[in-house]
Design a protein around this motif. Structure first.
Motif, PDB file in Angstrom:
ATOM      1  N   MET A   1       0.843  -1.175   0.000  1.00 39.08           N
ATOM      2  CA  MET A   1       0.000   0.000   0.000  1.00 39.08           C
ATOM      3  C   MET A   1       0.885   1.234   0.000  1.00 39.08           C
ATOM      4  O   MET A   1       1.804   1.348   0.788  1.00 39.08           O
ATOM      5  CB  MET A   1      -0.896  -0.026   1.246  1.00 39.08           C
ATOM      6  N   GLU A   2       0.596   2.137  -0.914  1.00 35.12           N
ATOM      7  CA  GLU A   2       1.345   3.376  -1.004  1.00 35.12           C
ATOM      8  C   GLU A   2       1.013   4.278   0.179  1.00 35.12           C
ATOM      9  O   GLU A   2      -0.137   4.454   0.534  1.00 35.12           O
ATOM     10  CB  GLU A   2       0.971   4.077  -2.307  1.00 35.12           C
ATOM     11  N   ALA A   3       2.031   4.820   0.801  1.00 35.50           N
ATOM     12  CA  ALA A   3       1.812   5.698   1.954  1.00 35.50           C
ATOM     13  C   ALA A   3       1.183   7.001   1.492  1.00 35.50           C
ATOM     14  O   ALA A   3       1.650   7.630   0.551  1.00 35.50           O
ATOM     15  CB  ALA A   3       3.123   5.971   2.680  1.00 35.50           C
ATOM     16  N   LYS A   4       0.082   7.385   2.147  1.00 36.84           N
ATOM     17  CA  LYS A   4      -0.576   8.654   1.873  1.00 36.84           C
ATOM     18  C   LYS A   4      -0.403   9.541   3.093  1.00 36.84           C
ATOM     19  O   LYS A   4      -0.259   9.051   4.207  1.00 36.84           O
ATOM     20  CB  LYS A   4      -2.063   8.437   1.592  1.00 36.84           C
ATOM     21  N   ALA A   5      -0.440  10.829   2.864  1.00 34.22           N
ATOM     22  CA  ALA A   5      -0.316  11.757   3.982  1.00 34.22           C
ATOM     23  C   ALA A   5      -1.520  11.612   4.902  1.00 34.22           C
ATOM     24  O   ALA A   5      -2.657  11.570   4.448  1.00 34.22           O
ATOM     25  CB  ALA A   5      -0.201  13.182   3.467  1.00 34.22           C
ATOM     26  N   GLY A   6      -1.258  11.500   6.175  1.00 31.16           N
ATOM     27  CA  GLY A   6      -2.323  11.333   7.147  1.00 31.16           C
ATOM     28  C   GLY A   6      -2.633  12.622   7.873  1.00 31.16           C
ATOM     29  O   GLY A   6      -1.932  13.620   7.747  1.00 31.16           O
ATOM     30  N   ILE A   7      -3.707  12.571   8.627  1.00 34.30           N
ATOM     31  CA  ILE A   7      -4.158  13.705   9.430  1.00 34.30           C
ATOM     32  C   ILE A   7      -3.635  13.502  10.852  1.00 34.30           C
ATOM     33  O   ILE A   7      -3.828  12.433  11.432  1.00 34.30           O
ATOM     34  CB  ILE A   7      -5.700  13.761   9.433  1.00 34.30           C
ATOM     35  N   PRO A   8      -2.968  14.487  11.463  1.00 37.98           N
ATOM     36  CA  PRO A   8      -2.411  14.300  12.800  1.00 37.98           C
ATOM     37  C   PRO A   8      -3.463  14.236  13.905  1.00 37.98           C
ATOM     38  O   PRO A   8      -3.220  13.657  14.955  1.00 37.98           O
ATOM     39  CB  PRO A   8      -1.478  15.490  12.994  1.00 37.98           C
ATOM     40  N   ASP A   9      -4.648  14.813  13.676  1.00 35.39           N
ATOM     41  CA  ASP A   9      -5.726  14.740  14.662  1.00 35.39           C
ATOM     42  C   ASP A   9      -7.033  14.568  13.904  1.00 35.39           C
ATOM     43  O   ASP A   9      -7.458  15.471  13.187  1.00 35.39           O
ATOM     44  CB  ASP A   9      -5.766  16.010  15.515  1.00 35.39           C
ATOM     45  N   ALA A  10      -7.671  13.407  14.064  1.00 29.75           N
ATOM     46  CA  ALA A  10      -8.898  13.102  13.320  1.00 29.75           C
ATOM     47  C   ALA A  10     -10.149  13.276  14.163  1.00 29.75           C
ATOM     48  O   ALA A  10     -11.237  12.921  13.739  1.00 29.75           O
ATOM     49  CB  ALA A  10      -8.816  11.674  12.796  1.00 29.75           C
ATOM     50  N   SER A  11     -10.040  13.828  15.361  1.00 29.66           N
ATOM     51  CA  SER A  11     -11.184  13.894  16.277  1.00 29.66           C
ATOM     52  C   SER A  11     -12.363  14.673  15.697  1.00 29.66           C
ATOM     53  O   SER A  11     -13.505  14.428  16.060  1.00 29.66           O
ATOM     54  CB  SER A  11     -10.771  14.468  17.626  1.00 29.66           C
ATOM     55  N   HIS A  12     -12.101  15.592  14.771  1.00 32.85           N
ATOM     56  CA  HIS A  12     -13.186  16.367  14.173  1.00 32.85           C
ATOM     57  C   HIS A  12     -13.914  15.612  13.058  1.00 32.85           C
ATOM     58  O   HIS A  12     -14.940  16.064  12.572  1.00 32.85           O
ATOM     59  CB  HIS A  12     -12.619  17.681  13.613  1.00 32.85           C
ATOM     60  N   LEU A  13     -13.417  14.446  12.652  1.00 31.31           N
ATOM     61  CA  LEU A  13     -13.986  13.728  11.520  1.00 31.31           C
ATOM     62  C   LEU A  13     -15.155  12.819  11.880  1.00 31.31           C
ATOM     63  O   LEU A  13     -15.889  12.389  11.001  1.00 31.31           O
ATOM     64  CB  LEU A  13     -12.907  12.894  10.825  1.00 31.31           C
TER      65      LEU A  13
ATOM     66  N   VAL B   1       4.091   1.924  18.229  1.00 34.20           N
ATOM     67  CA  VAL B   1       5.087   2.933  18.525  1.00 34.20           C
ATOM     68  C   VAL B   1       5.450   3.589  17.200  1.00 34.20           C
ATOM     69  O   VAL B   1       5.759   2.914  16.226  1.00 34.20           O
ATOM     70  CB  VAL B   1       6.323   2.301  19.175  1.00 34.20           C
ATOM     71  N   GLY B   2       5.376   4.910  17.168  1.00 34.12           N
ATOM     72  CA  GLY B   2       5.685   5.672  15.975  1.00 34.12           C
ATOM     73  C   GLY B   2       4.824   6.907  15.914  1.00 34.12           C
ATOM     74  O   GLY B   2       3.988   7.150  16.780  1.00 34.12           O
ATOM     75  N   GLU B   3       5.001   7.690  14.866  1.00 33.01           N
ATOM     76  CA  GLU B   3       4.250   8.929  14.715  1.00 33.01           C
ATOM     77  C   GLU B   3       2.823   8.626  14.297  1.00 33.01           C
ATOM     78  O   GLU B   3       2.569   7.927  13.315  1.00 33.01           O
ATOM     79  CB  GLU B   3       4.922   9.822  13.672  1.00 33.01           C
ATOM     80  N   TYR B   4       1.841   9.160  15.050  1.00 30.93           N
ATOM     81  CA  TYR B   4       0.427   8.927  14.777  1.00 30.93           C
ATOM     82  C   TYR B   4      -0.029   9.713  13.557  1.00 30.93           C
ATOM     83  O   TYR B   4       0.334  10.868  13.374  1.00 30.93           O
ATOM     84  CB  TYR B   4      -0.426   9.347  15.985  1.00 30.93           C
ATOM     85  N   ASP B   5      -0.829   9.067  12.731  1.00 31.44           N
ATOM     86  CA  ASP B   5      -1.578   9.744  11.685  1.00 31.44           C
ATOM     87  C   ASP B   5      -2.866   8.970  11.444  1.00 31.44           C
ATOM     88  O   ASP B   5      -3.022   7.842  11.904  1.00 31.44           O
ATOM     89  CB  ASP B   5      -0.770   9.906  10.389  1.00 31.44           C
ATOM     90  N   TYR B   6      -3.807   9.592  10.763  1.00 33.40           N
ATOM     91  CA  TYR B   6      -5.109   8.997  10.451  1.00 33.40           C
ATOM     92  C   TYR B   6      -5.322   9.209   8.967  1.00 33.40           C
ATOM     93  O   TYR B   6      -5.372  10.349   8.507  1.00 33.40           O
ATOM     94  CB  TYR B   6      -6.187   9.701  11.267  1.00 33.40           C
ATOM     95  N   VAL B   7      -5.395   8.108   8.210  1.00 33.84           N
ATOM     96  CA  VAL B   7      -5.571   8.198   6.774  1.00 33.84           C
ATOM     97  C   VAL B   7      -6.953   7.647   6.431  1.00 33.84           C
ATOM     98  O   VAL B   7      -7.173   6.438   6.486  1.00 33.84           O
ATOM     99  CB  VAL B   7      -4.481   7.409   6.014  1.00 33.84           C
ATOM    100  N   PRO B   8      -7.911   8.543   6.108  1.00 40.01           N
ATOM    101  CA  PRO B   8      -9.259   8.060   5.768  1.00 40.01           C
ATOM    102  C   PRO B   8      -9.240   7.336   4.433  1.00 40.01           C
ATOM    103  O   PRO B   8      -8.479   7.687   3.532  1.00 40.01           O
ATOM    104  CB  PRO B   8     -10.092   9.347   5.693  1.00 40.01           C
ATOM    105  N   LEU B   9     -10.070   6.298   4.323  1.00 44.06           N
ATOM    106  CA  LEU B   9     -10.219   5.594   3.048  1.00 44.06           C
ATOM    107  C   LEU B   9     -11.282   6.308   2.240  1.00 44.06           C
ATOM    108  O   LEU B   9     -12.341   6.622   2.740  1.00 44.06           O
ATOM    109  CB  LEU B   9     -10.666   4.146   3.280  1.00 44.06           C
TER     110      LEU B   9
END
Length: 117
Positions: A1-13, A105-113
């Motif tokens: 899977m190709e890495a896509k830029a994620g959202i650092p805080d998805a709480s508003h989604l 462990v690692g940098e959190y991100d949220y990538v919506p499908l």
């Protein structure tokens, strides 16, 4: 899977009954969520971190892709979705479900499908 830029805080989604962060440090965090019987965390994945779910109260359903799987958890049970594995989290019962999500462990991100079509 190709890495896509994620959202650092998805709480508003997406909406939840309750959300609290119990721990946060570089590379690791613990959140507590409570979902009503109609709420869900939409399809998404994380590039670098795995989600470990721990159910405090109620019933949790987790749908996963790659491979396709459905997991049902009750109080005291855990499940880990590896990094880059798409998943959707929903309430599996008639009452609210409360659960912890350990992310690291690692940098959190949220990538919506993106929905097809």
């Amino acid at each position: 899977m190709e890495a896509k830029a994620g959202i650092p805080d998805a709480s508003h989604l997406y909406e939840v009954e309750y959300r609290a962060q119990h721990a946060a440090r570089p590379g690791f965090r613990i959140q507590e969520l409570r979902l009503s019987k109609t709420q869900k965390v939409p399809w998404h994945y994380h590039n670098n971190v795995q989600d470990t779910f721990y159910v405090l109260e109620g019933q949790l359903r987790i749908f996963l892709q790659d491979p396709k799987e459905e997991v049902r958890l009750t109080s005291g049970q855990t499940f880990t979705a590896r990094a880059k594995r798409p998943h959707l989290v929903t309430n599996g019962g008639e009452q609210s479900v409360s659960f912890l999500v350990l992310q690291g462990v690692g940098e959190y991100d949220y990538v919506p499908l993106v929905k097809p079509g």
